[in-house]
Design a protein around this motif. Sequence first.
Motif, PDB file in Angstrom:
ATOM      1  N   PHE A  42       0.830  -1.208   0.000  1.00  0.00           N
ATOM      2  CA  PHE A  42       0.000   0.000   0.000  1.00  0.00           C
ATOM      3  C   PHE A  42       0.861   1.253   0.000  1.00  0.00           C
ATOM      4  CE2 PHE A  42      -3.385  -2.883   1.231  1.00  0.00           C
ATOM      5  CZ  PHE A  42      -4.509  -2.301   0.653  1.00  0.00           C
ATOM      6  N   PHE A  43       1.911   1.262   0.813  1.00  0.00           N
ATOM      7  CA  PHE A  43       2.774   2.437   0.906  1.00  0.00           C
ATOM      8  C   PHE A  43       3.464   2.711  -0.426  1.00  0.00           C
ATOM      9  CE2 PHE A  43       6.633   4.780   1.665  1.00  0.00           C
ATOM     10  CZ  PHE A  43       6.300   5.704   2.646  1.00  0.00           C
ATOM     11  N   ASP A  44       4.042   1.665  -1.037  1.00  0.00           N
ATOM     12  CA  ASP A  44       4.799   1.851  -2.272  1.00  0.00           C
ATOM     13  C   ASP A  44       3.916   2.347  -3.413  1.00  0.00           C
ATOM     14  OD1 ASP A  44       7.002   1.053  -0.897  1.00  0.00           O
ATOM     15  OD2 ASP A  44       7.203  -0.901  -1.858  1.00  0.00           O
ATOM     16  N   VAL A  45       2.721   1.770  -3.525  1.00  0.00           N
ATOM     17  CA  VAL A  45       1.802   2.221  -4.568  1.00  0.00           C
ATOM     18  C   VAL A  45       1.384   3.667  -4.310  1.00  0.00           C
ATOM     19  CG1 VAL A  45      -0.511   1.903  -5.561  1.00  0.00           C
ATOM     20  CG2 VAL A  45       0.954  -0.077  -5.139  1.00  0.00           C
ATOM     21  N   ALA A  46       1.148   4.007  -3.047  1.00  0.00           N
ATOM     22  CA  ALA A  46       0.690   5.349  -2.697  1.00  0.00           C
ATOM     23  C   ALA A  46       1.757   6.403  -2.955  1.00  0.00           C
ATOM     24  CB  ALA A  46       0.258   5.389  -1.235  1.00  0.00           C
ATOM     25  N   TYR A  47       3.020   6.110  -2.614  1.00  0.00           N
ATOM     26  CA  TYR A  47       4.022   7.172  -2.754  1.00  0.00           C
ATOM     27  C   TYR A  47       4.325   7.451  -4.231  1.00  0.00           C
ATOM     28  CZ  TYR A  47       8.528   4.856  -3.940  1.00  0.00           C
ATOM     29  OH  TYR A  47       9.561   4.213  -4.573  1.00  0.00           O
ATOM     30  N   GLN A  48       4.281   6.421  -5.074  1.00  0.00           N
ATOM     31  CA  GLN A  48       4.477   6.664  -6.493  1.00  0.00           C
ATOM     32  C   GLN A  48       3.311   7.448  -7.094  1.00  0.00           C
ATOM     33  OE1 GLN A  48       5.241   2.912  -8.450  1.00  0.00           O
ATOM     34  NE2 GLN A  48       7.400   2.943  -7.899  1.00  0.00           N
ATOM     35  N   SER A  49       2.120   7.237  -6.546  1.00  0.00           N
ATOM     36  CA  SER A  49       0.938   7.944  -7.045  1.00  0.00           C
ATOM     37  C   SER A  49       0.844   9.354  -6.480  1.00  0.00           C
ATOM     38  CB  SER A  49      -0.326   7.161  -6.673  1.00  0.00           C
ATOM     39  OG  SER A  49      -0.240   5.822  -7.108  1.00  0.00           O
TER      40      SER A  49
END
Length: 331
Positions: A42-49
């Motif tokens: 969740f964190f990795d997808v969120a920070y790229q977005s």
Amino acid sequence: MIVADVGRALALGSVPFAWARHALTLGQLYVVALVVGILTVFFDVAYQSYLPTLIDRVDLVEGNSKLEISRSASEVGGNGLAGILIQWVGAPLSVLIDALSFIASVISLAAIRRREEPGTSHAVSRGFAHELRAGVEVVYKNPVLRNIAACMATSNLGSAMIGAVLLIFTYRNLHLPPALVGGVLALGNLGIAGAFPASGIAQKFGLGKTLLLASTISGIGILLTAVAALGFPVIFLLLAQMLQSFANPVYNVNQVSLRQAMVELSLQGRMNATMRTIVWGTLPIGSLVGGLAGSTIGIVPTIVFAGLVSIAAALWIRFSAAFRLTSIPSA
């Protein structure tokens, strides 16, 4: 991202707490690993977005370069620091320090004052199934994104294959001591400095050619690992590791920036989640294939095969619309 950080801190913090009460079990460690893994996704997808909402489109490459440098440096430094902490304060307290690092991340994120605007397009959530379909469609229907996903998935397949046999190769075939292997791998990771000139390389050679070149160099690095069996193992292992650790940030910085620039803000999360599923989905397959191949055709042939698979990943870029791109589209 803040919720993910708090969750990971609590999950990891439960380990030293249970250890202090003599209640730590292997089952708890499995659950902690699962929770941390899910929240990391969740964190990795969120920070790229989230990045495209913070900076202008023209600054995406620079922003991703800085994120890639900090991420790679923390991985290299974290691995070394972990060994020191475990020897100094023991494993349970080392996990506690790890948990506190996520609290530091929460403080950093809370310091961001720029407001995130809610999505206003047709892609506003209409249920999980619709969101899932929207993410798949935005990747599959775009020839650039589709081929980038295929390139990364193929490259990860080769990387996972060599990952399954690399340590066996260094210990059994090359007869190198663990300390020397660790030092070579750590020193080889200095190639992460490739994230610094990622933008300049793309400007000089063109975006599409840079993606092709970086993907090819990474595969050549894997092939050089096999050459270490012929002689001068430390030199070839170091060179192989440096080529991979240099090429991967160059590729990642430019392709992530391209993805972010091509997709509207409201679809960033769905696009990144779909890409992550595709490109990481080949990792367990590669590990399985690498292990089976190492047991049947031998370690060195498996490494050669892994290198050829990784080099073949570049063909997805060469024969796609991505190869013709000279820079990140302005719209």
